[in-house]
Motif scaffolding. Structure first.
Motif, PDB file in Angstrom:
ATOM      1  N   LYS A  20       0.831  -1.205   0.000  1.00 47.75           N
ATOM      2  CA  LYS A  20       0.000   0.000   0.000  1.00 47.75           C
ATOM      3  C   LYS A  20       0.866   1.254   0.000  1.00 47.75           C
ATOM      4  CE  LYS A  20      -3.831  -2.261   2.428  1.00 47.75           C
ATOM      5  NZ  LYS A  20      -4.615  -2.314   3.689  1.00 47.75           N
ATOM      6  N   MET A  21       1.945   1.221   0.797  1.00 44.83           N
ATOM      7  CA  MET A  21       2.841   2.372   0.874  1.00 44.83           C
ATOM      8  C   MET A  21       3.488   2.664  -0.478  1.00 44.83           C
ATOM      9  SD  MET A  21       6.381   2.605   3.082  1.00 44.83           S
ATOM     10  CE  MET A  21       7.187   1.372   2.029  1.00 44.83           C
ATOM     11  N   ILE A  22       4.047   1.640  -1.114  1.00 42.77           N
ATOM     12  CA  ILE A  22       4.737   1.830  -2.392  1.00 42.77           C
ATOM     13  C   ILE A  22       3.745   2.192  -3.491  1.00 42.77           C
ATOM     14  CG2 ILE A  22       6.028   0.578  -4.182  1.00 42.77           C
ATOM     15  CD1 ILE A  22       7.400  -0.938  -1.837  1.00 42.77           C
ATOM     16  N   TYR A  23       2.568   1.613  -3.454  1.00 43.83           N
ATOM     17  CA  TYR A  23       1.521   1.929  -4.427  1.00 43.83           C
ATOM     18  C   TYR A  23       1.203   3.427  -4.411  1.00 43.83           C
ATOM     19  CZ  TYR A  23      -3.303   2.300  -6.151  1.00 43.83           C
ATOM     20  OH  TYR A  23      -4.450   2.679  -6.807  1.00 43.83           O
ATOM     21  N   VAL A  24       1.004   3.989  -3.240  1.00 46.02           N
ATOM     22  CA  VAL A  24       0.656   5.412  -3.121  1.00 46.02           C
ATOM     23  C   VAL A  24       1.823   6.287  -3.565  1.00 46.02           C
ATOM     24  CG1 VAL A  24       0.102   7.252  -1.477  1.00 46.02           C
ATOM     25  CG2 VAL A  24      -1.044   5.037  -1.302  1.00 46.02           C
ATOM     26  N   ILE A  25       3.045   5.960  -3.109  1.00 47.62           N
ATOM     27  CA  ILE A  25       4.215   6.775  -3.459  1.00 47.62           C
ATOM     28  C   ILE A  25       4.468   6.756  -4.959  1.00 47.62           C
ATOM     29  CG2 ILE A  25       6.718   6.974  -3.182  1.00 47.62           C
ATOM     30  CD1 ILE A  25       6.370   6.008  -0.309  1.00 47.62           C
ATOM     31  N   CYS A  26       4.354   5.584  -5.588  1.00 50.10           N
ATOM     32  CA  CYS A  26       4.577   5.481  -7.042  1.00 50.10           C
ATOM     33  C   CYS A  26       3.578   6.336  -7.814  1.00 50.10           C
ATOM     34  CB  CYS A  26       4.473   4.029  -7.488  1.00 50.10           C
ATOM     35  SG  CYS A  26       5.894   3.025  -7.028  1.00 50.10           S
ATOM     36  N   LEU A  27       2.322   6.303  -7.408  1.00 52.87           N
ATOM     37  CA  LEU A  27       1.311   7.104  -8.100  1.00 52.87           C
ATOM     38  C   LEU A  27       1.584   8.601  -7.943  1.00 52.87           C
ATOM     39  CD1 LEU A  27      -2.074   5.262  -7.405  1.00 52.87           C
ATOM     40  CD2 LEU A  27      -0.719   5.276  -9.501  1.00 52.87           C
ATOM     41  N   LEU A  28       1.983   9.011  -6.743  1.00 55.56           N
ATOM     42  CA  LEU A  28       2.247  10.430  -6.509  1.00 55.56           C
ATOM     43  C   LEU A  28       3.434  10.924  -7.327  1.00 55.56           C
ATOM     44  CD1 LEU A  28       1.716  10.690  -2.630  1.00 55.56           C
ATOM     45  CD2 LEU A  28       0.229  11.583  -4.432  1.00 55.56           C
ATOM     46  N   ILE A  29       4.544  10.180  -7.298  1.00 56.49           N
ATOM     47  CA  ILE A  29       5.746  10.617  -8.015  1.00 56.49           C
ATOM     48  C   ILE A  29       5.525  10.576  -9.524  1.00 56.49           C
ATOM     49  CG2 ILE A  29       8.156  10.053  -8.507  1.00 56.49           C
ATOM     50  CD1 ILE A  29       8.442   9.175  -5.616  1.00 56.49           C
ATOM     51  N   SER A  30       4.882   9.504 -10.019  1.00 57.53           N
ATOM     52  CA  SER A  30       4.628   9.442 -11.468  1.00 57.53           C
ATOM     53  C   SER A  30       3.681  10.555 -11.906  1.00 57.53           C
ATOM     54  CB  SER A  30       4.057   8.078 -11.843  1.00 57.53           C
ATOM     55  OG  SER A  30       2.847   7.828 -11.154  1.00 57.53           O
ATOM     56  N   SER A  31       2.759  10.961 -11.033  1.00 58.31           N
ATOM     57  CA  SER A  31       1.858  12.072 -11.364  1.00 58.31           C
ATOM     58  C   SER A  31       2.636  13.363 -11.560  1.00 58.31           C
ATOM     59  CB  SER A  31       0.823  12.267 -10.244  1.00 58.31           C
ATOM     60  OG  SER A  31       0.013  11.125 -10.098  1.00 58.31           O
ATOM     61  N   THR A  57      -1.857   1.231 -13.494  1.00 60.72           N
ATOM     62  CA  THR A  57      -1.165   1.125 -12.201  1.00 60.72           C
ATOM     63  C   THR A  57      -2.083   1.527 -11.049  1.00 60.72           C
ATOM     64  OG1 THR A  57       0.937   1.671 -13.299  1.00 60.72           O
ATOM     65  CG2 THR A  57       0.873   1.850 -10.896  1.00 60.72           C
ATOM     66  N   ALA A  58      -2.942   2.515 -11.288  1.00 60.32           N
ATOM     67  CA  ALA A  58      -3.846   2.987 -10.247  1.00 60.32           C
ATOM     68  C   ALA A  58      -4.999   2.024  -9.985  1.00 60.32           C
ATOM     69  CB  ALA A  58      -4.399   4.363 -10.623  1.00 60.32           C
ATOM     70  N   ILE A  59      -5.460   1.303 -11.017  1.00 60.43           N
ATOM     71  CA  ILE A  59      -6.684   0.502 -10.883  1.00 60.43           C
ATOM     72  C   ILE A  59      -6.413  -0.978 -10.619  1.00 60.43           C
ATOM     73  CG2 ILE A  59      -8.719  -0.335 -12.140  1.00 60.43           C
ATOM     74  CD1 ILE A  59      -8.836   2.358 -13.539  1.00 60.43           C
ATOM     75  N   LEU A  60      -5.508  -1.582 -11.382  1.00 61.35           N
ATOM     76  CA  LEU A  60      -5.367  -3.041 -11.338  1.00 61.35           C
ATOM     77  C   LEU A  60      -4.884  -3.607  -9.996  1.00 61.35           C
ATOM     78  CD1 LEU A  60      -4.072  -3.864 -14.930  1.00 61.35           C
ATOM     79  CD2 LEU A  60      -6.382  -4.084 -13.990  1.00 61.35           C
ATOM     80  N   PRO A  61      -3.843  -3.051  -9.351  1.00 64.36           N
ATOM     81  CA  PRO A  61      -3.422  -3.627  -8.060  1.00 64.36           C
ATOM     82  C   PRO A  61      -4.537  -3.675  -7.007  1.00 64.36           C
ATOM     83  CG  PRO A  61      -1.690  -2.214  -8.912  1.00 64.36           C
ATOM     84  CD  PRO A  61      -2.891  -2.008  -9.805  1.00 64.36           C
ATOM     85  N   PRO A  62      -5.322  -2.582  -6.807  1.00 65.60           N
ATOM     86  CA  PRO A  62      -6.426  -2.692  -5.837  1.00 65.60           C
ATOM     87  C   PRO A  62      -7.476  -3.722  -6.241  1.00 65.60           C
ATOM     88  CG  PRO A  62      -5.925  -0.386  -6.291  1.00 65.60           C
ATOM     89  CD  PRO A  62      -5.171  -1.199  -7.296  1.00 65.60           C
ATOM     90  N   VAL A  63      -7.727  -3.859  -7.557  1.00 71.27           N
ATOM     91  CA  VAL A  63      -8.712  -4.838  -8.018  1.00 71.27           C
ATOM     92  C   VAL A  63      -8.268  -6.252  -7.647  1.00 71.27           C
ATOM     93  CG1 VAL A  63      -9.730  -5.923 -10.066  1.00 71.27           C
ATOM     94  CG2 VAL A  63      -9.655  -3.430  -9.865  1.00 71.27           C
ATOM     95  N   PHE A  64      -7.013  -6.576  -7.921  1.00 69.37           N
ATOM     96  CA  PHE A  64      -6.502  -7.913  -7.593  1.00 69.37           C
ATOM     97  C   PHE A  64      -6.471  -8.144  -6.084  1.00 69.37           C
ATOM     98  CE2 PHE A  64      -4.545  -7.815 -11.913  1.00 69.37           C
ATOM     99  CZ  PHE A  64      -5.067  -9.015 -12.360  1.00 69.37           C
ATOM    100  N   LEU A  65      -6.190  -7.073  -5.315  1.00 70.99           N
ATOM    101  CA  LEU A  65      -6.064  -7.220  -3.872  1.00 70.99           C
ATOM    102  C   LEU A  65      -7.425  -7.362  -3.185  1.00 70.99           C
ATOM    103  CD1 LEU A  65      -4.115  -7.264  -1.454  1.00 70.99           C
ATOM    104  CD2 LEU A  65      -4.350  -4.779  -1.319  1.00 70.99           C
ATOM    105  N   TYR A  66      -8.369  -6.491  -3.522  1.00 73.17           N
ATOM    106  CA  TYR A  66      -9.638  -6.445  -2.786  1.00 73.17           C
ATOM    107  C   TYR A  66     -10.763  -7.251  -3.439  1.00 73.17           C
ATOM    108  CZ  TYR A  66      -7.369  -2.740  -0.158  1.00 73.17           C
ATOM    109  OH  TYR A  66      -6.496  -2.029   0.626  1.00 73.17           O
ATOM    110  N   TYR A  67     -10.709  -7.379  -4.765  1.00 71.92           N
ATOM    111  CA  TYR A  67     -11.780  -8.122  -5.435  1.00 71.92           C
ATOM    112  C   TYR A  67     -11.421  -9.601  -5.559  1.00 71.92           C
ATOM    113  CZ  TYR A  67     -15.379  -9.390  -8.816  1.00 71.92           C
ATOM    114  OH  TYR A  67     -16.444  -9.993  -9.448  1.00 71.92           O
ATOM    115  N   PHE A  68     -10.200  -9.878  -6.028  1.00 70.36           N
ATOM    116  CA  PHE A  68      -9.776 -11.275  -6.193  1.00 70.36           C
ATOM    117  C   PHE A  68      -9.042 -11.821  -4.963  1.00 70.36           C
ATOM    118  CE2 PHE A  68     -10.044  -9.701 -10.601  1.00 70.36           C
ATOM    119  CZ  PHE A  68     -10.907 -10.642 -11.123  1.00 70.36           C
ATOM    120  N   LYS A  69      -8.781 -10.955  -3.968  1.00 69.62           N
ATOM    121  CA  LYS A  69      -8.133 -11.370  -2.720  1.00 69.62           C
ATOM    122  C   LYS A  69      -6.776 -12.034  -2.954  1.00 69.62           C
ATOM    123  CE  LYS A  69     -11.911 -10.171  -0.547  1.00 69.62           C
ATOM    124  NZ  LYS A  69     -11.957  -8.924   0.247  1.00 69.62           N
TER     125      LYS A  69
END
Length: 425
Positions: A20-31, A57-69
């Motif tokens: 979660k930490m790296i996901y947020v940081i990557c999105l912020l820096i790439s933005s 990058t913004a959509i797929l990781p949360p989908v795999f984590l929360y929808y497909f567990k």
């Protein structure tokens, strides 16, 4: 054998936190870099690929984590897409000559944290292949270089150094804090297991000692042709207590692991005290000590676990009173209700304890064991266990002690327990 199953669970929680930490940081820096491309360089030609990678990058990781567990799928997707977005930005910025080429060092670091050794290997391979590709592009002269055309190389290099240092600083700080947090939690779990083992080592040993004494009595009575029914009944109850205690230890381990609730049920203080008295009198009689029980007529019922309250809490305290009393002395055991609490007082008139020992009596890290008045041995684990289980029952314990007789305070130790009364009371 004790298996620390919690280790795998804690490790999974750690990786989830870092994901979660790296996901947020990557999105912020790439933005930030997407904004620079569009508003500082005014280059929108490559937005199709850039925004596709960013949105994925913004959509797929949360989908795999929360929808497909699936943590693994989420981490792989996050690392793969973030690496692809980074490599594409470096490609557009000059490839091997890009001012932020050192950002590639983050790929094996991030992938290793999220996916362990296999992730680190993937990161090294990605960096190796990317550098070969960039060198081939440079030799062929076909690499895109937006920085050379629309930007200031020295400024962009400084900007990338600053952002990389910020990224490294934040991730390192959060990583260290996360390690401290989870190490503390794991250490607490370790202490919980240690405490449960101490229950077995300390309290089962006490019960077995009582059984051994009763067995000797049976043999003596048999030699004298005396009735053995009473002694055999005591031995049978002692065996049952051991079985109950072992079952409760297993259940309490489940409570500590969060897999079960503490089994609190209405328990009569009077019944428990009378049962404990019967067991403790065997030990007290060996030293000629008289235990006087003073019970009020109040109906004192508390929410507790009967075996733990009896064998771990009260038996420990009364046995300690016997242990540190001189032969021929007495122990006063008193129970009464006080507003919403059941109060149990255990007063001995023995040797007392020094203030230095009294201040550390509940510590697991400090040796507090000492021999009794007749050389009785102890482990030093009894009092920490008493406090722990009283806390789980919503109760408290206070101990005062005097080594010498003073006015209004006799020599010896006084223990005061308070346990909340139930609505039944």
């Amino acid at each position: 054998m004790i298996e620390f199953k919690i280790t795998a669970e804690e490790a999974q929680q750690k990786r989830l936190f870092y994901l979660k930490m790296i996901y947020v940081i990557c999105l912020l820096i790439s933005s930030v870099y997407l904004l620079k491309f569009n508003f500082e360089y005014h280059i929108s030609t490559y937005n199709g690929m850039l925004f596709t990678l960013w949105i994925a990058t913004a959509i797929l990781p949360p989908v795999f984590l929360y929808y497909f567990k699936s943590y693994t799928a989420s981490a792989l997707t996050c690392v793969g897409l973030a690496s692809g977005l980074l490599i594409y930005l470096l490609y557009l910025s000059g490839g091997v000559e890009a001012p932020g080429i050192f950002w590639l060092a983050a790929v094996p670091l991030v992938s290793g944290v999220l996916l362990k050794v296999r992730g680190a290997v993937y990161g090294y391979f990605t960096v190796f292949v990317t550098m070969i590709w960039f060198w081939i592009l440079k030799m062929q002269g076909g690499s895109v270089n937006i920085i050379a055309t629309h930007g200031d190389y020295d400024f962009e290099k400084s900007f990338n150094v600053c952002t990389f240092l910020i990224f490294a600083g934040i991730t390192t700080h959060l990583y260290i804090k996360g390690e401290q947090k989870f190490t503390t939690r794991l250490q607490e779990k370790h202490w919980d297991v240690e405490n449960l083992l101490r229950v077995l080592l300390h309290d089962v040993a006490n019960t077995l000692s009582a059984m051994t004494y009763n067995l000797i009595k049976v043999r003596e009575d048999q030699e004298q042709a005396a009735p053995m029914v009473l002694e055999l009944d005591k031995m049978e109850r002692a065996v049952n207590d051991i079985n109950n205690l072992l079952n409760q230890v297993r259940h309490l381990k489940s409570v500590k692991d969060g897999k079960a609730m503490m089994p609190l049920n209405p328990v009569s203080i009077a019944i428990v005290l009378n049962e404990v008295m019967e067991k403790s009198e065997t030990l007290a009689s060996q030293k000629g000590i008289k235990i006087a029980l003073d019970l009020t007529r109040d109906k004192m019922v508390v929410n507790s676990e009967k075996t733990i309250l009896s064998n771990v809490v009260l038996a420990n305290l009364i046995n300690n009173a016997v242990k540190f009393s001189l032969p021929g002395e007495r122990i006063d055991l008193r129970a009464y209700s006080q507003e919403t609490m059941a109060v149990i007082e255990i007063q001995d008139y023995g040797i007392g304890m020094p203030e230095t020992l009294l201040n550390k009596i509940f510590s697991l890290d400090t040796a507090t064991t000492r021999t009794g008045t007749q050389g009785e041995k102890g482990t030093g684990y009894g009092m920490p266990l008493v406090k722990e289980y009283l806390t789980m029952m919503g109760g408290s314990i206070m101990i005062t002690s005097q080594e010498e007789h003073v006015p209004a305070h006799p020599r010896g130790t006084k223990v005061v327990l308070k346990i909340p009364l139930t609505a039944i009371s």
